[in-house]
Design a protein around this motif. Structure first.
Motif, PDB file in Angstrom:
ATOM      1  N   PHE A 147       0.859  -1.176   0.000  1.00 39.15           N
ATOM      2  CA  PHE A 147       0.000   0.000   0.000  1.00 39.15           C
ATOM      3  C   PHE A 147       0.901   1.234   0.000  1.00 39.15           C
ATOM      4  O   PHE A 147       1.868   1.297   0.775  1.00 39.15           O
ATOM      5  CB  PHE A 147      -0.933   0.005   1.209  1.00 39.15           C
ATOM      6  CG  PHE A 147      -1.935  -1.118   1.180  1.00 39.15           C
ATOM      7  CD1 PHE A 147      -3.066  -1.032   0.388  1.00 39.15           C
ATOM      8  CD2 PHE A 147      -1.731  -2.268   1.934  1.00 39.15           C
ATOM      9  CE1 PHE A 147      -3.990  -2.076   0.349  1.00 39.15           C
ATOM     10  CE2 PHE A 147      -2.647  -3.310   1.898  1.00 39.15           C
ATOM     11  CZ  PHE A 147      -3.778  -3.212   1.104  1.00 39.15           C
ATOM     12  N   CYS A 148       0.574   2.192  -0.854  1.00 42.23           N
ATOM     13  CA  CYS A 148       1.481   3.313  -1.116  1.00 42.23           C
ATOM     14  C   CYS A 148       0.741   4.640  -1.060  1.00 42.23           C
ATOM     15  O   CYS A 148      -0.364   4.772  -1.612  1.00 42.23           O
ATOM     16  CB  CYS A 148       2.107   3.126  -2.508  1.00 42.23           C
ATOM     17  SG  CYS A 148       3.110   4.508  -3.091  1.00 42.23           S
ATOM     18  N   PHE A 198       2.294  -6.781  -6.210  1.00 42.97           N
ATOM     19  CA  PHE A 198       1.396  -5.751  -6.738  1.00 42.97           C
ATOM     20  C   PHE A 198       0.957  -4.894  -5.562  1.00 42.97           C
ATOM     21  O   PHE A 198       1.297  -5.194  -4.401  1.00 42.97           O
ATOM     22  CB  PHE A 198       0.178  -6.363  -7.451  1.00 42.97           C
ATOM     23  CG  PHE A 198      -0.648  -7.259  -6.574  1.00 42.97           C
ATOM     24  CD1 PHE A 198      -1.632  -6.748  -5.754  1.00 42.97           C
ATOM     25  CD2 PHE A 198      -0.423  -8.634  -6.559  1.00 42.97           C
ATOM     26  CE1 PHE A 198      -2.375  -7.576  -4.924  1.00 42.97           C
ATOM     27  CE2 PHE A 198      -1.162  -9.467  -5.739  1.00 42.97           C
ATOM     28  CZ  PHE A 198      -2.141  -8.936  -4.920  1.00 42.97           C
ATOM     29  N   GLY A 199       0.216  -3.842  -5.856  1.00 47.41           N
ATOM     30  CA  GLY A 199      -0.193  -2.986  -4.751  1.00 47.41           C
ATOM     31  C   GLY A 199      -1.349  -2.074  -5.096  1.00 47.41           C
ATOM     32  O   GLY A 199      -1.982  -2.187  -6.155  1.00 47.41           O
ATOM     33  N   THR A 218      -0.798   8.718 -11.045  1.00 48.76           N
ATOM     34  CA  THR A 218      -0.427   8.388  -9.674  1.00 48.76           C
ATOM     35  C   THR A 218       0.921   7.675  -9.707  1.00 48.76           C
ATOM     36  O   THR A 218       1.413   7.297 -10.777  1.00 48.76           O
ATOM     37  CB  THR A 218      -1.463   7.450  -9.024  1.00 48.76           C
ATOM     38  OG1 THR A 218      -1.409   6.174  -9.694  1.00 48.76           O
ATOM     39  CG2 THR A 218      -2.866   8.013  -9.131  1.00 48.76           C
ATOM     40  N   ASP A 219       1.504   7.492  -8.541  1.00 50.72           N
ATOM     41  CA  ASP A 219       2.692   6.638  -8.469  1.00 50.72           C
ATOM     42  C   ASP A 219       2.397   5.275  -9.099  1.00 50.72           C
ATOM     43  O   ASP A 219       3.268   4.643  -9.694  1.00 50.72           O
ATOM     44  CB  ASP A 219       3.128   6.438  -7.015  1.00 50.72           C
ATOM     45  CG  ASP A 219       3.958   7.609  -6.475  1.00 50.72           C
ATOM     46  OD1 ASP A 219       4.519   8.357  -7.285  1.00 50.72           O
ATOM     47  OD2 ASP A 219       4.032   7.758  -5.241  1.00 50.72           O
ATOM     48  N   GLY A 220       1.147   4.831  -8.964  1.00 43.82           N
ATOM     49  CA  GLY A 220       0.763   3.536  -9.507  1.00 43.82           C
ATOM     50  C   GLY A 220       0.860   3.453 -11.011  1.00 43.82           C
ATOM     51  O   GLY A 220       1.030   2.358 -11.566  1.00 43.82           O
ATOM     52  N   SER A 221       0.755   4.592 -11.706  1.00 40.06           N
ATOM     53  CA  SER A 221       0.890   4.574 -13.163  1.00 40.06           C
ATOM     54  C   SER A 221       2.244   4.009 -13.556  1.00 40.06           C
ATOM     55  O   SER A 221       2.350   3.111 -14.395  1.00 40.06           O
ATOM     56  CB  SER A 221       0.743   5.995 -13.724  1.00 40.06           C
ATOM     57  OG  SER A 221      -0.463   6.585 -13.337  1.00 40.06           O
ATOM     58  N   ARG A 222       3.271   4.550 -12.940  1.00 43.57           N
ATOM     59  CA  ARG A 222       4.624   4.113 -13.288  1.00 43.57           C
ATOM     60  C   ARG A 222       4.971   2.777 -12.644  1.00 43.57           C
ATOM     61  O   ARG A 222       5.651   1.951 -13.247  1.00 43.57           O
ATOM     62  CB  ARG A 222       5.633   5.198 -12.909  1.00 43.57           C
ATOM     63  CG  ARG A 222       5.538   6.407 -13.838  1.00 43.57           C
ATOM     64  CD  ARG A 222       6.501   7.497 -13.456  1.00 43.57           C
ATOM     65  NE  ARG A 222       7.882   7.024 -13.475  1.00 43.57           N
ATOM     66  CZ  ARG A 222       8.877   7.639 -12.844  1.00 43.57           C
ATOM     67  NH1 ARG A 222       8.643   8.729 -12.138  1.00 43.57           N
ATOM     68  NH2 ARG A 222      10.106   7.176 -12.913  1.00 43.57           N
ATOM     69  N   LEU A 223       4.515   2.547 -11.419  1.00 47.05           N
ATOM     70  CA  LEU A 223       4.787   1.260 -10.780  1.00 47.05           C
ATOM     71  C   LEU A 223       4.203   0.112 -11.596  1.00 47.05           C
ATOM     72  O   LEU A 223       4.803  -0.963 -11.681  1.00 47.05           O
ATOM     73  CB  LEU A 223       4.218   1.251  -9.356  1.00 47.05           C
ATOM     74  CG  LEU A 223       4.989   2.071  -8.323  1.00 47.05           C
ATOM     75  CD1 LEU A 223       4.151   2.289  -7.068  1.00 47.05           C
ATOM     76  CD2 LEU A 223       6.314   1.411  -7.974  1.00 47.05           C
ATOM     77  N   SER A 224       3.037   0.346 -12.205  1.00 40.56           N
ATOM     78  CA  SER A 224       2.424  -0.699 -13.028  1.00 40.56           C
ATOM     79  C   SER A 224       3.343  -1.102 -14.169  1.00 40.56           C
ATOM     80  O   SER A 224       3.447  -2.288 -14.512  1.00 40.56           O
ATOM     81  CB  SER A 224       1.075  -0.214 -13.574  1.00 40.56           C
ATOM     82  OG  SER A 224       0.125  -0.062 -12.536  1.00 40.56           O
ATOM     83  N   TYR A 225       4.030  -0.119 -14.754  1.00 46.32           N
ATOM     84  CA  TYR A 225       4.930  -0.418 -15.863  1.00 46.32           C
ATOM     85  C   TYR A 225       6.318  -0.854 -15.384  1.00 46.32           C
ATOM     86  O   TYR A 225       7.164  -1.230 -16.186  1.00 46.32           O
ATOM     87  CB  TYR A 225       5.033   0.786 -16.800  1.00 46.32           C
ATOM     88  CG  TYR A 225       3.819   0.890 -17.687  1.00 46.32           C
ATOM     89  CD1 TYR A 225       3.759   0.231 -18.898  1.00 46.32           C
ATOM     90  CD2 TYR A 225       2.704   1.605 -17.270  1.00 46.32           C
ATOM     91  CE1 TYR A 225       2.629   0.294 -19.704  1.00 46.32           C
ATOM     92  CE2 TYR A 225       1.568   1.680 -18.062  1.00 46.32           C
ATOM     93  CZ  TYR A 225       1.542   1.021 -19.284  1.00 46.32           C
ATOM     94  OH  TYR A 225       0.412   1.086 -20.069  1.00 46.32           O
ATOM     95  N   MET A 226       6.530  -0.821 -14.069  1.00 42.10           N
ATOM     96  CA  MET A 226       7.766  -1.346 -13.487  1.00 42.10           C
ATOM     97  C   MET A 226       7.562  -2.781 -12.991  1.00 42.10           C
ATOM     98  O   MET A 226       8.417  -3.326 -12.302  1.00 42.10           O
ATOM     99  CB  MET A 226       8.222  -0.431 -12.340  1.00 42.10           C
ATOM    100  CG  MET A 226       8.632   0.963 -12.805  1.00 42.10           C
ATOM    101  SD  MET A 226       8.759   2.188 -11.459  1.00 42.10           S
ATOM    102  CE  MET A 226      10.237   1.631 -10.627  1.00 42.10           C
ATOM    103  N   CYS A 247      -0.934  -1.655 -10.107  1.00 44.22           N
ATOM    104  CA  CYS A 247      -1.231  -0.819  -8.940  1.00 44.22           C
ATOM    105  C   CYS A 247      -2.368   0.157  -9.217  1.00 44.22           C
ATOM    106  O   CYS A 247      -2.128   1.299  -9.617  1.00 44.22           O
ATOM    107  CB  CYS A 247       0.041  -0.057  -8.539  1.00 44.22           C
ATOM    108  SG  CYS A 247      -0.081   0.802  -6.979  1.00 44.22           S
ATOM    109  N   PRO A 248      -3.635  -0.242  -9.002  1.00 43.02           N
ATOM    110  CA  PRO A 248      -4.741   0.712  -9.115  1.00 43.02           C
ATOM    111  C   PRO A 248      -4.743   1.705  -7.956  1.00 43.02           C
ATOM    112  O   PRO A 248      -3.984   1.564  -6.986  1.00 43.02           O
ATOM    113  CB  PRO A 248      -5.979  -0.191  -9.080  1.00 43.02           C
ATOM    114  CG  PRO A 248      -5.545  -1.385  -8.291  1.00 43.02           C
ATOM    115  CD  PRO A 248      -4.083  -1.582  -8.616  1.00 43.02           C
ATOM    116  N   ASN A 249      -5.621   2.679  -8.051  1.00 41.89           N
ATOM    117  CA  ASN A 249      -5.690   3.762  -7.070  1.00 41.89           C
ATOM    118  C   ASN A 249      -7.013   3.714  -6.326  1.00 41.89           C
ATOM    119  O   ASN A 249      -8.084   3.676  -6.939  1.00 41.89           O
ATOM    120  CB  ASN A 249      -5.540   5.110  -7.784  1.00 41.89           C
ATOM    121  CG  ASN A 249      -5.341   6.268  -6.827  1.00 41.89           C
ATOM    122  OD1 ASN A 249      -4.638   6.139  -5.830  1.00 41.89           O
ATOM    123  ND2 ASN A 249      -5.947   7.398  -7.124  1.00 41.89           N
TER     124      ASN A 249
END
Length: 417
Positions: A82-83, A200-201, A365-373, A377-379
């Motif tokens: 969780f972020c 995932f997160g 969101t941070d999740g946008s880039r984390l998803s591609y890393m 990561c939805p919000n």
């Protein structure tokens, strides 16, 4: 199974404590974090995590906070994180924030005492009509509140404390991640994925109660430089080509009824100049370019360049450079490959007694880039409203529902494991 309750008001106490710490990020700073004061909040969060029993809590030299809530299940389960982000927007002062709790809101105008011209009205904030009887937190009129994203920080911390106090509530390994510099687009630049160690997160950084966002803008940044011809203004006839005026003409040539934030909504993209500076010889503009598909994003960049060329055709001695760089991409392309992550998020919201709203966000969101890393990561909603402004507000009861949702997510993944 124990149920989360904010009976002793620890949730708003955490939030108010965090809101009072100035963590404004700085887009002009080259360091990470961009402002050292963000580490003041990072240290507080680490200390609180240690106090509730998260023994590996730490902040690294870049200002990222990590912690682990160990699994108490005998099942082999994925590791969830969780972020939320620690910084507040550079768009509005975050210094000397004075949070005010308006108990049992009854629909009245909220006049902020340090600047009575700042009035939060239900007519301007439609979500307030759902808040009758709830406790609304605002700033005092001269600063933002910082609910974006300190509401998320407080909610994750409350959920962490709940899990540590209630070992009978079964869950897999849960990771906590608090990031700096999200507001200036660098929130995951230096994240240590190995240290995070998750599959995932969920970012906790959304607005309206019940919302879960599985789609963001795709985003590019653009730097346009115009190279004009400078001469003495007293002898400039037929010689001078002012880069300032050329740039102004380019900006004026861009559409005003489409492709601009002021005239678009829902799934419509835009080209938005965010800063300009220059002299007669050289002028520069920074743009953000946004849309929901990469194809439309690329088309907007091409349209911008075509506009530049059309204007420059009238100035044969002048030239330009246009550099377009990727910022983040629509996370839906990744999340559609992992449907359970969003499905369980929706179920978790509904278990909290809230109608889930699956939607897109006109932002990132941070999740946008984390998803591609590699970390889908939805919000999830945090309850923040009117962010980046002096009218920012958050509902304590919405924050409570966000805490319950976080707890429910972890429990659902354990039940289905």
């Amino acid at each position: 199974m124990s149920t989360y309750s904010n009976f002793n008001k620890t949730l708003e106490a955490r939030f108010i404590k965090y809101a009072k710490i100035d963590t404004q990020s700085d887009p002009d700073s080259p360091t990470c974090p961009s402002t050292l004061k963000q580490k003041n909040l990072g240290r507080e969060l680490v200390q609180e995590l240690l106090e509730i029993g998260v023994s590996d809590a730490e902040m690294d030299h870049n200002g990222y906070v990590y912690g682990t809530i160990p699994s108490n299940s005998d099942k082999q389960l994925p590791v969830i994180f969780f972020c939320s982000h620690m910084d507040t927007s550079p768009d509005c002062s975050g210094e000397n924030v004075k949070p005010i709790v308006h108990d049992k809101y009854q629909g009245q105008d909220l006049i902020l005492p340090d600047d009575p011209k700042i009035v939060i009205k239900m007519a301007d904030h439609k979500d307030l009509k759902h808040q009758i009887g709830n406790d609304i937190i605002t700033a005092s009129g001269t600063t933002l509140l910082g609910a974006d994203n300190k509401a998320g920080l407080a909610e994750i911390m409350e959920a962490a404390a709940f899990f540590m106090k209630n070992p009978e509530v079964k869950h897999g390994t849960i990771k906590v991640l608090f990031t700096p510099d999200e507001e200036i687009g660098r929130g995951v630049d230096k994240v240590d994925l190995k240290k995070l160690g998750a599959d995932f997160g969920y970012t906790i950084d959304g607005e309206t109660l019940g919302s879960i966002e599985d789609e963001t803008f795709s985003a590019d940044g653009a730097t346009l430089k115009i190279y004009g011809v400078s001469t003495h203004p007293g002898f400039a006839k037929g010689k001078m080509e002012s880069a300032i005026k050329i740039l102004a003409e380019i900006l004026s040539a861009l559409p005003k009824d489409t492709l601009t934030p002021e005239a678009t909504h829902q799934k419509e993209g835009f080209i938005h100049p965010v800063s300009i500076h220059g002299q007669v010889e050289e002028a520069e503009a920074q743009f953000i370019i946004r849309d929901f598909t990469n194809e439309k994003l690329a088309a907007h960049g091409q349209f911008l360049e075509e506009t530049v060329k059309r204007v420059l055709a009238k100035y044969p001695k002048s030239s330009y450079t246009l550099e377009i760089t990727a910022q983040y991409r629509n996370m839906k392309e990744v999340l559609d490959q992992h449907p359970k992550i969003v499905q369980y998020g929706i179920e978790a919201i509904e278990r909290a007694g809230v109608v889930a709203k699956q939607q897109s966000i006109r932002g990132g969101t941070d999740g946008s880039r984390l998803s591609y890393m590699g970390l889908p990561c939805p919000n999830i909603f945090a309850g923040e409203h009117a962010f980046h402004s002096k009218q920012e507000w958050v509902s304590v009861q919405d924050m409570e529902k966000a805490v319950q949702t976080i707890i429910n997510i972890a429990c659902i993944w354990e039940e289905r494991g």
